[in-house]
Write an enzyme that holds these catalytic residues in place. Sequence first.
Site, PDB file in Angstrom:
ATOM      1  CG  ASP A  78       7.299   4.918 -21.563  1.00 38.11           C
ATOM      2  OD1 ASP A  78       6.168   5.010 -21.053  1.00 38.11           O
ATOM      3  OD2 ASP A  78       7.493   4.870 -22.788  1.00 38.11           O
ATOM      4  CD  GLU A  94       3.589   7.224 -18.927  1.00 41.65           C
ATOM      5  OE1 GLU A  94       2.624   7.075 -19.693  1.00 41.65           O
ATOM      6  OE2 GLU A  94       4.671   7.742 -19.273  1.00 41.65           O
ATOM      7  CG  ASP A 154       9.484   3.625 -26.553  1.00 41.71           C
ATOM      8  OD1 ASP A 154       8.315   3.741 -26.135  1.00 41.71           O
ATOM      9  OD2 ASP A 154       9.765   3.178 -27.676  1.00 41.71           O
TER      10      ASP A 154
END
Length: 189
Positions: free
Chosen positions: A16, A75, A147
Amino acid sequence: MSAPLALPFTRILGIDPGLRITGFGVIERQGSQLHYIASGCIKSPDGSLPERLKVILAGVQEVVDTYHPAEAAVEIVFVNVNPQSTLLLGQARGAAICGLVSRDLPVAEYTALQVKQAVVGYGKANKEQVQHMVKRLLQLEGDPQADAADALAVAISHAHGGSMAGGLATAVKSARKRGARLTSLPVRK
């Protein structure tokens, strides 16, 4: 009577990306079972952009060298309200991807909508819902940090969709024939 055959496992690293905090999550997929391996955050200090990107690149490389994943998923970044923030986030994402490909990892990419759909079953789920489902799917004792949970969700999303890589490759070829612009890196088998 012979012993049952053990199913092969695949270790997957989810990322991420973020300029301040880049989350990572490592899981193993064995058949339809998912197992938690590790998760955490790469934190870049305040300072010049090149130095911060260097920290992200080195941090991702260290995670790969430590946990030896076979595949990685990141992502996809979309445009935010603030174009400057979007540009900075894109550069952080690029540093993370460079860290992965420098270690010869195949990289898949997923939108936040795809990740939330795969993990929660609802593309507009909030962060708390994602954290809760990551905790349940990986049978963790507590909620992972936000996160890290997002990164684990990316890895879970890849684990669910990774078995469809052949269909994805066919869809990519078909889209390219139609002149579509794609936002994913090729998947190596």
